[in-house]
Design a protein around this motif. Sequence first.
Motif, PDB file in Angstrom:
ATOM      1  N   ARG A 154       0.815  -1.213   0.000  1.00  0.00           N
ATOM      2  CA  ARG A 154       0.000   0.000   0.000  1.00  0.00           C
ATOM      3  C   ARG A 154       0.851   1.266   0.000  1.00  0.00           C
ATOM      4  N   GLY A 155       2.163   1.106   0.205  1.00  0.00           N
ATOM      5  CA  GLY A 155       3.053   2.261   0.190  1.00  0.00           C
ATOM      6  C   GLY A 155       3.403   2.801   1.555  1.00  0.00           C
ATOM      7  N   ASP A 156       3.059   2.075   2.628  1.00  0.00           N
ATOM      8  CA  ASP A 156       3.357   2.525   3.986  1.00  0.00           C
ATOM      9  C   ASP A 156       4.678   1.934   4.471  1.00  0.00           C
ATOM     10  N   LYS A 157       5.319   2.659   5.374  1.00  0.00           N
ATOM     11  CA  LYS A 157       6.486   2.120   6.057  1.00  0.00           C
ATOM     12  C   LYS A 157       6.015   1.205   7.188  1.00  0.00           C
ATOM     13  N   VAL A 158       6.841   0.221   7.518  1.00  0.00           N
ATOM     14  CA  VAL A 158       6.483  -0.737   8.564  1.00  0.00           C
ATOM     15  C   VAL A 158       7.589  -0.770   9.612  1.00  0.00           C
ATOM     16  N   ARG A 159       7.199  -0.556  10.856  1.00  0.00           N
ATOM     17  CA  ARG A 159       8.131  -0.668  11.984  1.00  0.00           C
ATOM     18  C   ARG A 159       7.875  -2.011  12.659  1.00  0.00           C
ATOM     19  N   ILE A 160       8.854  -2.890  12.578  1.00  0.00           N
ATOM     20  CA  ILE A 160       8.726  -4.222  13.156  1.00  0.00           C
ATOM     21  C   ILE A 160       9.366  -4.194  14.540  1.00  0.00           C
ATOM     22  N   VAL A 161       8.580  -4.536  15.536  1.00  0.00           N
ATOM     23  CA  VAL A 161       9.019  -4.445  16.929  1.00  0.00           C
ATOM     24  C   VAL A 161       8.993  -5.835  17.551  1.00  0.00           C
ATOM     25  N   MET A 162      10.109  -6.224  18.144  1.00  0.00           N
ATOM     26  CA  MET A 162      10.177  -7.484  18.887  1.00  0.00           C
ATOM     27  C   MET A 162      10.339  -7.156  20.366  1.00  0.00           C
ATOM     28  N   ARG A 163       9.377  -7.581  21.174  1.00  0.00           N
ATOM     29  CA  ARG A 163       9.395  -7.303  22.607  1.00  0.00           C
ATOM     30  C   ARG A 163      10.021  -8.480  23.358  1.00  0.00           C
ATOM     31  N   MET A 164      10.936  -8.151  24.271  1.00  0.00           N
ATOM     32  CA  MET A 164      11.631  -9.173  25.053  1.00  0.00           C
ATOM     33  C   MET A 164      11.136  -9.150  26.493  1.00  0.00           C
ATOM     34  N   ARG A 165      11.071 -10.343  27.088  1.00  0.00           N
ATOM     35  CA  ARG A 165      10.653 -10.468  28.480  1.00  0.00           C
ATOM     36  C   ARG A 165      11.633 -11.360  29.238  1.00  0.00           C
ATOM     37  N   GLY A 166      11.805 -11.035  30.508  1.00  0.00           N
ATOM     38  CA  GLY A 166      12.600 -11.892  31.386  1.00  0.00           C
ATOM     39  C   GLY A 166      13.972 -12.212  30.837  1.00  0.00           C
ATOM     40  N   ALA A 205      13.799  -2.926  17.393  1.00  0.00           N
ATOM     41  CA  ALA A 205      12.944  -2.396  16.332  1.00  0.00           C
ATOM     42  C   ALA A 205      13.747  -2.173  15.066  1.00  0.00           C
ATOM     43  N   MET A 206      13.078  -2.371  13.944  1.00  0.00           N
ATOM     44  CA  MET A 206      13.642  -2.057  12.638  1.00  0.00           C
ATOM     45  C   MET A 206      12.528  -1.480  11.771  1.00  0.00           C
ATOM     46  N   VAL A 207      12.907  -0.669  10.781  1.00  0.00           N
ATOM     47  CA  VAL A 207      11.932  -0.029   9.899  1.00  0.00           C
ATOM     48  C   VAL A 207      12.195  -0.486   8.475  1.00  0.00           C
ATOM     49  N   VAL A 208      11.132  -0.924   7.810  1.00  0.00           N
ATOM     50  CA  VAL A 208      11.200  -1.347   6.412  1.00  0.00           C
ATOM     51  C   VAL A 208      10.321  -0.407   5.604  1.00  0.00           C
ATOM     52  N   GLU A 209      10.860   0.122   4.512  1.00  0.00           N
ATOM     53  CA  GLU A 209      10.090   1.010   3.654  1.00  0.00           C
ATOM     54  C   GLU A 209       9.885   0.363   2.293  1.00  0.00           C
ATOM     55  N   PRO A 210       8.785   0.677   1.611  1.00  0.00           N
ATOM     56  CA  PRO A 210       8.525   0.056   0.305  1.00  0.00           C
ATOM     57  C   PRO A 210       9.561   0.473  -0.723  1.00  0.00           C
ATOM     58  N   THR A 211       9.905  -0.427  -1.613  1.00  0.00           N
ATOM     59  CA  THR A 211      10.918  -0.135  -2.627  1.00  0.00           C
ATOM     60  C   THR A 211      10.389   0.787  -3.710  1.00  0.00           C
TER      61      THR A 211
END
Length: 213
Positions: A154-166, A205-211
Amino acid sequence: MRRIAGACRALLPPPLGRPSHRGVRGGRTNRRYMGRRFRGRVRPNKPEHRVNHRIRFPKIRVIDPDGNMIGVMSPDEGRAKAKEFGLDLVEVSPQARPPVCKIMDYGKFKYEKSKAKSAAKSSTPTMKTVQMRPKTDDHDLETKLRRARKFLKRGDKVRIVMRMRGRERGYPQRWIEMLQETYQESLANLGRIASKPTQQGRVIAMVVEPTTT
């Protein structure tokens, strides 16, 4: 005697300087109270353009529908010109001296302006967030990646977040490598990494943008 004196004082009018009724003090309106009375009312929106009889300048500069200058005249004369075309007289530049008004179809003008505004808003990329955990199962992970692919298409940027516990917080490098592998396997054909995976407290976190952008 004290009871009689108290009853007499109750019958006397209030002294000057004290509120004789709610909202008034010493003959002056209590602005704070009056402000509370009108706080909940909604004021009507001011029109963006003055049209026809709302134009009340002594003199205006009138432009015809083709963009040609007609001349300087009174608003009544301008409205008469607009009536000859079967259109509206619309104020387009109120700061000019004299103000500039154009003869046009105001309804069509508003529609085209709203359409252009919506198109500009939809074309502006937004940031979407997809969250996961190191122990996210395969089914949930595929669902989240499907959403990420949808956002990128769709043309949006995506912020991929991995949450860590313990104890997971003790192995950040492992989860950074996991994010990179996930990107290469599922998102590399649709986007590029705009921000490499970095640890921010309890999340990576990392950010992926459409090519295509």
